[in-house]
Every structure is written in C-alpha cells, then in structure tokens.
Design a protein around this motif. Sequence first.
Motif, PDB file in Angstrom:
ATOM      1  N   PHE A   1       0.631  -1.367   0.086  1.00  0.00           N
ATOM      2  CA  PHE A   1      -0.257  -0.252  -0.033  1.00  0.00           C
ATOM      3  C   PHE A   1       0.345   1.261   0.320  1.00  0.00           C
ATOM      4  O   PHE A   1       1.492   1.915   1.673  1.00  0.00           O
ATOM      5  CB  PHE A   1      -0.502  -0.082   1.291  1.00  0.00           C
TER       6      PHE A   1
ATOM      7  N   ALA B   1       2.197  -4.746   3.534  1.00  0.00           N
ATOM      8  CA  ALA B   1       1.404  -5.250   4.219  1.00  0.00           C
ATOM      9  C   ALA B   1       2.136  -7.191   4.413  1.00  0.00           C
ATOM     10  O   ALA B   1       1.515  -7.193   5.227  1.00  0.00           O
ATOM     11  CB  ALA B   1      -0.563  -4.902   4.426  1.00  0.00           C
TER      12      ALA B   1
ATOM     13  N   PRO C   1       0.151 -11.365  14.848  1.00  0.00           N
ATOM     14  CA  PRO C   1      -0.399  -9.837  15.842  1.00  0.00           C
ATOM     15  C   PRO C   1      -1.055  -9.483  15.255  1.00  0.00           C
ATOM     16  O   PRO C   1      -1.650  -9.360  13.649  1.00  0.00           O
ATOM     17  CB  PRO C   1       0.623  -9.419  16.538  1.00  0.00           C
ATOM     18  N   ASN C   2      -1.994  -8.041  15.859  1.00  0.00           N
ATOM     19  CA  ASN C   2      -3.102  -7.495  15.207  1.00  0.00           C
ATOM     20  C   ASN C   2      -0.630  -6.198  13.941  1.00  0.00           C
ATOM     21  O   ASN C   2      -0.741  -6.209  14.414  1.00  0.00           O
ATOM     22  CB  ASN C   2      -3.634  -5.804  16.004  1.00  0.00           C
ATOM     23  N   GLY C   3      -2.468  -6.178  12.405  1.00  0.00           N
ATOM     24  CA  GLY C   3      -0.869  -5.237  11.625  1.00  0.00           C
ATOM     25  C   GLY C   3       0.083  -6.447  10.935  1.00  0.00           C
ATOM     26  O   GLY C   3       0.456  -6.363  10.492  1.00  0.00           O
ATOM     27  N   ALA C   4      -0.089  -7.631  11.296  1.00  0.00           N
ATOM     28  CA  ALA C   4       0.878  -8.507  10.772  1.00  0.00           C
ATOM     29  C   ALA C   4       0.654  -8.754   9.088  1.00  0.00           C
ATOM     30  O   ALA C   4       1.554  -9.433   8.224  1.00  0.00           O
ATOM     31  CB  ALA C   4       0.883  -9.998  11.258  1.00  0.00           C
ATOM     32  N   GLY C   5      -0.641  -8.674   8.819  1.00  0.00           N
ATOM     33  CA  GLY C   5      -0.880  -8.646   6.994  1.00  0.00           C
ATOM     34  C   GLY C   5      -1.987 -10.254   6.986  1.00  0.00           C
ATOM     35  O   GLY C   5      -1.722 -10.780   5.648  1.00  0.00           O
ATOM     36  N   LYS C   6      -2.275 -10.918   7.612  1.00  0.00           N
ATOM     37  CA  LYS C   6      -3.642 -12.012   7.832  1.00  0.00           C
ATOM     38  C   LYS C   6      -4.557 -11.529   7.076  1.00  0.00           C
ATOM     39  O   LYS C   6      -4.822 -12.089   5.735  1.00  0.00           O
ATOM     40  CB  LYS C   6      -3.798 -12.099   9.086  1.00  0.00           C
ATOM     41  N   SER C   7      -5.343  -9.996   7.209  1.00  0.00           N
ATOM     42  CA  SER C   7      -6.805  -9.847   6.649  1.00  0.00           C
ATOM     43  C   SER C   7      -5.946  -9.981   5.217  1.00  0.00           C
ATOM     44  O   SER C   7      -7.842 -10.032   4.311  1.00  0.00           O
ATOM     45  CB  SER C   7      -6.917  -8.886   6.618  1.00  0.00           C
ATOM     46  N   THR C   8      -4.917  -9.144   4.554  1.00  0.00           N
ATOM     47  CA  THR C   8      -4.771  -8.527   3.775  1.00  0.00           C
ATOM     48  C   THR C   8      -4.583  -9.986   2.968  1.00  0.00           C
ATOM     49  O   THR C   8      -4.771 -10.030   1.583  1.00  0.00           O
ATOM     50  CB  THR C   8      -3.325  -8.134   3.916  1.00  0.00           C
TER      51      THR C   8
ATOM     52  N   ARG D   1     -11.451  -2.961  -0.297  1.00  0.00           N
ATOM     53  CA  ARG D   1     -10.845  -2.075   0.305  1.00  0.00           C
ATOM     54  C   ARG D   1     -11.893  -2.227   1.825  1.00  0.00           C
ATOM     55  O   ARG D   1     -11.903  -2.232   3.233  1.00  0.00           O
ATOM     56  CB  ARG D   1     -10.274  -1.282   0.736  1.00  0.00           C
TER      57      ARG D   1
HETATM   58  N1  LIG Z   1      -5.851  -0.316   2.019  1.00  0.00           N
HETATM   59  C1  LIG Z   1      -4.925   0.103   3.176  1.00  0.00           C
HETATM   60  N2  LIG Z   1      -4.589   0.781   2.800  1.00  0.00           N
HETATM   61  C2  LIG Z   1      -3.226   1.346   3.783  1.00  0.00           C
HETATM   62  N3  LIG Z   1      -2.350   0.041   4.691  1.00  0.00           N
HETATM   63  C3  LIG Z   1      -3.087  -1.155   4.582  1.00  0.00           C
HETATM   64  C4  LIG Z   1      -3.719  -1.911   4.277  1.00  0.00           C
HETATM   65  N4  LIG Z   1      -4.756  -2.405   4.309  1.00  0.00           N
HETATM   66  C5  LIG Z   1      -3.976  -2.845   5.105  1.00  0.00           C
HETATM   67  N5  LIG Z   1      -2.878  -1.904   5.506  1.00  0.00           N
HETATM   68  C6  LIG Z   1      -1.869  -2.383   6.160  1.00  0.00           C
HETATM   69  O1  LIG Z   1      -1.180  -3.436   6.260  1.00  0.00           O
HETATM   70  C7  LIG Z   1      -0.685  -3.921   7.847  1.00  0.00           C
HETATM   71  C8  LIG Z   1      -1.544  -5.452   7.496  1.00  0.00           C
HETATM   72  O2  LIG Z   1      -2.880  -4.959   8.089  1.00  0.00           O
HETATM   73  P1  LIG Z   1      -4.019  -6.233   7.978  1.00  0.00           P
HETATM   74  O3  LIG Z   1      -4.073  -7.071   7.068  1.00  0.00           O
HETATM   75  O4  LIG Z   1      -4.923  -5.751   8.137  1.00  0.00           O
HETATM   76  O5  LIG Z   1      -3.085  -7.325   9.389  1.00  0.00           O
HETATM   77  P2  LIG Z   1      -3.990  -8.089  10.538  1.00  0.00           P
HETATM   78  O6  LIG Z   1      -5.213  -8.411   9.706  1.00  0.00           O
HETATM   79  O7  LIG Z   1      -3.011  -9.758  10.656  1.00  0.00           O
HETATM   80  O8  LIG Z   1      -4.481  -7.572  11.066  1.00  0.00           O
HETATM   81  C9  LIG Z   1      -0.939  -2.627   8.088  1.00  0.00           C
HETATM   82  O9  LIG Z   1      -0.225  -2.367   8.568  1.00  0.00           O
HETATM   83  C10 LIG Z   1      -1.859  -2.104   7.829  1.00  0.00           C
HETATM   84  O10 LIG Z   1      -2.247  -0.874   8.394  1.00  0.00           O
END
Ligand SMILES: Nc1ncnc2c1ncn2[C@@H]1O[C@H](COP(=O)(O)OP(=O)(O)O)[C@@H](O)[C@H]1O
Lengths: 319, 278
Positions: A15, A20, A39-46, B277
């Motif tokens: 991003f 991510a 942990p939170n922010g690890a990139g799992k959801s992405t 997103r």
């Molecule tokens: N649309 C986006 N734009 C910018 N940064 C993003 C976006 N989506 C996620 N991120 C960043 O990518 C990283 C991983 O996010 P995410 O996949 O949601 O982590 P998790 O699900 O493991 O908590 C985070 O640092 C988040 O801030």
Amino acid sequence: MPMPIVNVTGLWKNFGEVSAVEDLSFVVEQGQVCGLLGPNGAGKSTTLRVLMGLERPSRGTAELFGVSVQPGCGELIRVGAMVEQAAFVPHLSGMLNLRLWWEALGGHLRDADLDTALGIADLGDAINRKVRTYSQGMKQRLGFARLLLARPELLVLDEPTNGLDPGEIRDIRELIGRLTREGATVLLSSHHLSEVEQTCSHLVVMNHGKLVSSGTVAQLVGSTGSVYVEVDDRERARTVLSALPSVRNLHLQGDGLVVDLHDGRRSDLSVALMTAGLRLETIAPAQRLEDAFLELLEGPARDLTPSETPVAVDATEAQ
Amino acid sequence: MIPLLRTEMIKAARRTRTYVIALGLIVLPAVIVFALNSRGDHGPGRERGDGLFRLAQQSGLLVPAAVLSIMSGFLLVVIAGMFAGDSVASDAGWGNLRYLLMRPVPRGRLLIAKAIVAGTLIWACTLLVALTALVGGAIVFGTNAVTVPSAIGGGVAGFHLDASVLLLRLALATGYVAFGFTALLALGTFFSTLTDTAAGAIGATIGVYIVSEILDGISQIGRIRYGFPTHYLSAWEPMFTENRLPTDMLVGVAVQIAYLAVFGTAAVIWFRRKDLRS
Ligand SMILES: Nc1ncnc2c1ncn2[C@@H]1O[C@H](COP(=O)(O)OP(=O)(O)O)[C@@H](O)[C@H]1O
Ligand SMILES: [Mg+2]
C-alpha cells in the motif's frame, strides 16, 4: 503429492510505501485446519483478501484448488469465507439476506444447505428480524450460516471468533471440527495462540507481513520450546544433553535444568537421559505456548542480543 | 443477469427511503396542481406571461409538462443522484459488497445490475411525477385541447394542440426527461465505485450537476456548454410552447449517450480492477 487446496507463492501486497505482505509463501493441504497466526497488523486479513480475489497481489500468486485467483474467479464458489466482520444488508431480515446472497447467482434457496446454515445461526425467530437489530455475535453466526449455504470445500475465516462469547466460541470450534471430519479444509486467522492451539493442525506464523514459521502445531511449538527437566544427577544430565544436536542452550533453574530446543521433540530428551541411566523425575514444557509464539515472532531479534543467563552449549565448558 | 437484477431490485425496493421518495413524488405534484388551481384565473385565453405554468391552467394534459419542468431542474436531480451514487457505495459501506463478490458474483455484472436498478428507479420516479400530475391535472382542469397564444411562443404565431397530440408529446417529454438522467446515472455509478461512503458519491454526483447548471447559465463560457450534461435538459419544452419537435432533443440524447459511454466504461473498468478495501 496431491494438489494443495491453498497455495500462496512469493506474495507481496504493497500500500504505497508500506508492505502489508512481503514475500509470503505457504500451502494448505486437503483436510488440514491451518491457522494463520500473527499479531494485529501482521497482514493476515490482507493475505486472505488477496486469496479471495478482493485485492490484487502486488507480486506473487495466490492459488485456490490449483487455479490462480482473479477477482470473481469460479473456484471461489467452492470456498466459504468470512473476511473481517460478518456484514449484511441492514434493512433486510437475516433470512432475506441469506436468500438474496444465495440467489444472486440464480437458483433457489431451497437448493442450498439451509438446514445446516440455520442450525448454526441458531437465531430462532430473530432470523426474520432486520439485521440492523442484531448483536455482533448474532451477525457473526449468521455469517457462518451464509458461508455454509454453498457446502464449501474450503473455509477461509478471518478471526472467526471475534465478538463471540465463550459458548459461541465453543460452538464454532465444534463446527470446524465437524466440517473437517466431513472432509473440509480450513484456513483461519487469529492473533490468539490459545485459539489456534485448540482448533488447528497446522500453523503459518507471520509478523510484519513476513512468514516467520510454518508447520504442524507440534513441530512449531517443539522447535522453539524450552523444556524443564529434573533428574537425580543434574551435572551428568547436563553433559548428556549438551551432546544432543537438538539442544541449543541449557541453564540451571531451581532444582533442575531448562533446555532450549531448536528442533526435535521432548521425547528425544527423555530417551537420551534414560539411556544414560539417569532417573527422570520431571519433564515438562518450561514455556506456555503463548511464550513460544512470542518467541517465534521475536526470533530474529533474539539471535542478535546475547542473553545473560543461558549457558552456551559448549562441550568444554559443560565438562 | 436476471437473478442478479431481481435480488438487487429487492434490496433497493425494501428500503424505507424508496417509499418516502415515492410518497414525496406523489404529494409534491399534487400540491403544485392545487397551487395552480388556487390562482383561480384559469380558463381559455386569459393567461399572460410565458411558460408552461400559465398554459397549464388551460388543460390538465399540460400540467405534467409544467410539473416536470420545475421538478427535473432540481428535485429529480437530487433523487436520481441519490439512487446512482448509492448503487455500489451503500453495499460497500455496509460491508456486504465483499460477500457478494466472494459468492462470487462477477464484478462487471454486479455493477451493471446495480446501474440498471438505479436507472429503473429514476425512470419510475419520473413516471410517477408525470402520472400524478396528469391525474391531478385532469381532475382539476379537465382534459381539454389547448390554444397557445402567440405571446407565449416567443414570436411564433398562436396555435392549437389537440388532446391526442398533447398526450403523445407528454409521453415523449416524460421519456426525454427520464432519459436526461442517463449522464447522471453513469456519473453517479462511477463515483459510487470510487468510495465506500454513499453520501460522498451522492454529494459528488449532485455537485457536478449543480456546477453544470450554474456554468451553463454563463453564456461567456461559449460552446463548451453544449457538452454539459444539463445543457439540453429543457430542450423538450418547445414541443408545448412553440409547436415544434426541437432537434435539440436529438442532440440532448446524443450527449447523454456520450456520457453513458465514457463514464459507464470508466466505472466498469475501474470497478473490475479496484482493490476492495471495505
Ligand atoms: N488499505 C490499506 N491501506 C494502507 N495500509 C493498509 C491497508 N490495509 C492494510 N494496511 C496495512 O497493512 C498491514 C496489515 O494489515 P492487516 O492485513 O489488516 O493485518 P491483520 O489482519 O494481521 O491485523 C497493517 O499495517 C495495515 O495498516
Ligand atoms: Mg485482520
């Protein structure tokens, strides 16, 4: 080897300046319950979003059933997914939400696995109420109902127990168990080790978008675990254990020894000690799994900082 | 496509908002008819000044034209902008969009279905206005033929319009007004793919129309104005005031189609590519 159900290879998602996900690779085989842990922010959801065709990878590929995922690709019909929170059309009832979601591709709701779905949702009369009036837990259960309608072969669940109470969490765990016994494969993300520990057969651990480690739960925990050992002759035990290739470090603690392993299993230790004629009084994990998880995440940093207490495994010093 | 149209239509039709708008579009024309009547000086040959409003007192068959003329300038724009801007963004805002796409509903097909549903609602609203005005007008002023005095036609000699001619032109005018929202539909749908905030997409769509109308009023801007989406929106009015079928209506249709082609294509391309997103 059979074709993996999920195959992520060299995946990057940027991003802007932020990555991510960075060069992530892992596979999930048929029948596994794989936990994507970090942990939170690890990139799992992405990662899961890319896998479900919601976002495009910056580099690398994500495959489902051997097919590279594109937005809306046909293989997605074999996947039941919940990405972040369950969400619905708020001004429609739970039932109508299920119906419209199912019928968007044609057909009729009676062709779906409605009984299983409604059983899971367990909403009673509330199923005919507007979703706007539901609690997060009710929405989450309705989300499970929706993804089960299509009798999925693969479940992709992003922190599925978020917002659920302990009873509901247990129900979900039982559901996942039942579905895997019936042949489904599961990929679920979590930031709670205790959760995946109870549910998963395999783990993919990630931090800051990168793969930290992957394997079976037993392997991962064993490979970093520390073991507490009490024997009748501590000095001799120290000599014996120092000679084992799987032992990385050991130090004295209380009446016993704490042994850091980098691979191998606890049972290797007990076999070695008993072969040497020592009497084994106690052998137990010196760490909780939670600590092992933190240790995995902090792995590289730990290698750089020499620690005070542990005694380096060195044959001469151990004598 | 048909199942998707059906499910999307049910989603839109079940919103309270849709009914509030429908009610408003019945009440407002009725109020206008009432207001026209209360002036009390209706009857052949007594109108002074120009515009459809004066004429409308002659016959209920002209009332819909008068009502459409004022409502298409602002209120219908706002309503159309709401349906168009909301189309994708509301689902995205609820978080439901990703679940539709994971069903998996193909993105292009979903976008087109949503645009068709929004377009259908816009047509329905325009028709509702015209029909309410027609019924109200017929009750209050009857369904007489109309004699247009020369003063109104801007130098054109006075002329006479039969009831059947009036009805036909009314149908044409209603269709033209509804079709006049095509550019707005395409623009609104495009904006709707850019954001997860429905209010933002709706605001942007209506904003573009207001700016277009303001700039269109400044003749110094020159010929560019002919390309504005609002420029030809009133091109149908001479059918009633000057007894001719304006060629501007054809140009107006062409302009609408051009906007549909450009922003419709942009919306599909962008929506198929974008990272979802929400
Ligand atoms: N649309 C986006 N734009 C910018 N940064 C993003 C976006 N989506 C996620 N991120 C960043 O990518 C990283 C991983 O996010 P995410 O996949 O949601 O982590 P998790 O699900 O493991 O908590 C985070 O640092 C988040 O801030
Ligand atoms: Mg997440």
